[in-house]
Write an enzyme that holds these catalytic residues in place. Structure first.
Site, short mmCIF file in Angstrom:
data_model
loop_
_atom_site.label_atom_id
_atom_site.label_comp_id
_atom_site.label_asym_id
_atom_site.label_seq_id
_atom_site.Cartn_x
_atom_site.Cartn_y
_atom_site.Cartn_z
N ASP A 501 23.24 0.42 49.46
CA ASP A 501 23.70 1.81 49.67
C ASP A 501 23.92 2.51 48.22
O ASP A 501 23.63 1.87 47.24
CB ASP A 501 24.88 2.10 50.53
CG ASP A 501 26.01 1.00 50.12
OD1 ASP A 501 25.91 0.51 48.80
OD2 ASP A 501 26.98 0.79 50.42
N ASP A 502 24.62 3.62 48.37
CA ASP A 502 24.77 4.03 46.83
C ASP A 502 26.11 3.85 46.06
O ASP A 502 26.74 4.71 45.44
CB ASP A 502 24.82 5.56 47.02
CG ASP A 502 23.33 6.18 47.37
OD1 ASP A 502 22.49 5.49 46.64
OD2 ASP A 502 23.01 7.11 48.36
#
Ligand code: 6R9
Length: 630
Positions: A501-502
């Site tokens: 994910d980020d």
């Protein structure tokens, strides 16, 4: 044991739990309960439902009753070479009780949140244990967070009490914590409910001064807590009552207040410490993590004490006065088990072997790592040089949300492979899914999920159960989604490949790209920002920020510095971007979504950009490549 833990988790965990003190036994029909599928109702997990206990009692009184009153609970090493102190289980217990009495006196009750913002001094774990003693929920905020981040956590947790320390020296740097607390309370405005601020006077850092004290809100620890009685009645809490909350970064929005409960966390923290670190009563264990992170909760404070071991608390930094400090400490106290992050290993490796070889390190018998994937070169150096080739290495994979190790080697129980976290711990059932949510079998690579509850899993996000479900369970119904990618090899060993994910992992610290972006755009001249993680030789990952500034404004070195300063003051110095890249515009899809995949490639100078057909304007990419070194 693993097989037994999976086939009959209730029998497995209740047998282990029986070794602890419970005021009231659990309901034998409901030892383990869990639902990971939102289509079948709310997500919930419980262990030892109906039971009552107290973790501070099990950490302290239970050890004292086993004859360990004079055993050292904490060995504290200060920032300076000649500052250290040892506290026995009995001494820690008295100090915990005094603080617990003070908290109770000012009206703190079971379930109330108490924020702790302290350096690594004995009062930090003592504060955690004092909260636990009276059933209050501690929320430790790492003392590297800025006033703004602290304010956000004070408001979100609705805490009325904050425990702090006036100042601390780390290496040669002075951190004025009390003034950060004062600013945070000010920034919080009406949303801040702090009524009491208790402050440890660290006269080693700055002389005793009351200049900023606010009457009736601020109290010195030594003038108030020291006067309290050293016996305190224990608050017996339900196994599923909250023990603590701890904020962590996700890929979106503000940090999440991860909530852990008492019974399952206690049993799991103790069991992982015992088996993964092979820890026995009286052993000296040094986990270098700060108590501001989950690793410090489980493996500085709770895990070692639940096992009657001695935990080393270090206030300073590993390269002060020189990069041999860790090994000097190991020799000075005879540390047997040493647990740290790959980033520290890599930074010490760079300083050369002489700093290590100067010390005997003969007491070491086991080494551990946590926080990020360890590259095989660092693993081998750790094994060969630090451990003299004789200490097994446990590469433990876990998260704030998991409370304790989930995938980890057991020392000497099976062969290790440099760079692999090896196999699941007791009771843990990992699976690897593809993007469509299908379980992959055998050798494979994909998204790491867990398919059944384990005792120390987080139970909710403070004040936001829907966000808990959305972030962790909605992506793949029936599974807890870790946010990590992993590969499973032919022997069933897991190799964690990093976040999918980020979330950026800088020196083992989780930083949400969205948080850094919002800090950047809080600068009046920055209109848009996009942040990606890129490989960094020491920190694992570094922060690379693309910024778009107001039309007509000149992009200067001065502005670049201001933008970095903005992140330092909004989040904390550890989140400062390594690179700022001026981006007159950002690569977006036609629907306006930023293409981070392309930004990552430009950042690491990989100009094979792959498929760019979804880009609304291809010229943007060429311009960014051209501006890379500006
Ligand atoms: C305990 C802790 C969790 C994230 C996790 C993963 C990374 C942690 C790791 C590891 C590879 C290991 N991570 N241990 N990656 N190998 N042994 O660090 O908690 O701060 O919440 O971070 O750290 O990406 O998802 P937390």
């Amino acid at each position: 044991m693993y097989k037994e833990s999976i086939t009959d988790p209730s029998a497995f965990w209740s047998a282990i739990a029986s070794e602890f003190y419970w005021k009231k036994e659990w309901d034998p029909a409901n030892i383990v309960q869990g639902n990971f599928d939102t289509t079948k109702g709310p997500i919930s997990t419980s262990f030892f439902s109906g039971a009552q206990t107290n973790i501070a009692w099990n950490c302290l009184d239970a050890q004292i009753s086993k004859g360990r009153g004079d055993t050292a609970a904490f060995v504290w090493e200060g920032n300076g070479l000649d500052e250290n102190k040892t506290m026995s289980y009995s001494e820690v217990c008295s100090e915990v009780n005094k603080l617990a009495n003070w908290l109770r006196n000012i009206g703190v009750k079971k379930g109330d949140r108490v924020i702790i913002y302290m350096p690594m001094i004995p009062e930090l774990p003592i504060s955690m244990l004092a909260c636990a003693r009276i059933g209050a929920v501690h929320g430790v905020v790492f003392a590297g967070f800025s006033a703004e981040s602290l304010a956000q956590r004070i408001i979100d947790s609705e805490a009325k009490i904050i425990l702090t320390c006036n100042a601390v020296l780390r290496g040669t740097k002075l951190l004025d914590l009390k003034s950060i607390v004062d600013s945070a309370i000010g920034l919080g405005g009406d949303g801040c409910r702090i009524t009491h601020c208790l402050c440890v006077a660290n006269e080693r850092a700055v002389p005793f001064s009351e200049s900023n004290f606010i009457l009736e809100r601020d109290f010195w620890w030594k003038e108030t807590v020291e006067k309290m009685s050293s016996t305190c009645e224990t608050e017996w809490v339900d196994a599923e009552d909250a023990l603590f909350m701890l904020y962590t970064s996700g890929s979106t929005g503000k940090p999440k207040g991860v909530v852990h409960t008492t019974g399952g966390y206690m049993v799991y923290a103790a069991t992982t410490t015992k088996y993964v670190f092979d820890l026995k009563p009286g052993d000296l264990f040094w986990c270098t993590a700060d108590c501001g992170w989950i690793t410090g909760h489980t493996y500085v404070t709770y895990g070692p004490l639940l096992n009657g071991a001695t935990s080393l608390v270090f206030e300073g930094v590993p390269n002060y006065p020189d990069p041999g400090r860790c090994w000097e400490i190991v020799d000075k106290f005879g540390v047997q088990v040493f647990y740290t992050a790959p980033t520290l290993i890599r930074s010490l490796q760079r300083e050369g072997d002489d700093y290590v070889k100067k010390y005997s390190r003969s007491s070491l018998r086991l080494l551990g790592t946590v926080g990020e994937p360890i590259n095989p070169e660092a693993w081998k150096w750790y094994h060969k040089v630090v451990g003299n080739g004789k200490c097994p290495i446990v590469d433990t994979w876990w998260q704030t949300e998991t409370g304790g190790h989930l995938i980890t080697p057991l020392p000497a129980a099976f062969p290790s492979k440099p760079g692999s976290a090896a196999l699941p711990f007791f009771g843990v059932e990992p699976v690897i899914l593809n993007e469509q949510g299908k379980e992959l079998l055998g050798e494979c690579e994909g998204l790491l999920c867990i398919k059944s509850p384990w005792p120390s899993m987080m139970r909710t996000i403070y004040g936001d159960h829907p966000r808990y479900e959305t972030a962790y369970f909605k992506p793949f119904p029936g599974y807890y989604f870790t946010g990590d990618g992993a590969r499973r090899d032919k022997d069933g060993y897991y190799w964690i490949t990093g976040r999918v994910d980020d979330v950026i992992n800088v020196s083992g610290h989780r930083i949400g790209s969205a948080e850094v972006e919002s800090a950047l755009v809080s600068h009046s001249l920055c209109t848009e920002a996009a942040v990606v993680g890129i490989e960094h030789a020491i920190k694992g990952q570094g922060i690379y920020a693309y910024v778009t500034i107001l039309d007509g404004v000149e992009y200067t070195m001065e502005l670049k510095k201001e933008l970095i300063a903005c992140v330092r003051s909004t989040i904390g110095p550890f989140a400062a971007p390594d690179t700022i890249h001026w981006a007159p515009s950002l690569p977006k899809t036609r629907s306006g979504k930023i293409l981070r995949r392309i930004l990552r490639k430009i950042a690491c100078k990989d100009d094979s950009l792959g498929d760019i057909s979804t880009l609304a304007d291809k010229g943007v990419v060429e311009e960014l490549v051209r501006l890379r070194d500006v």
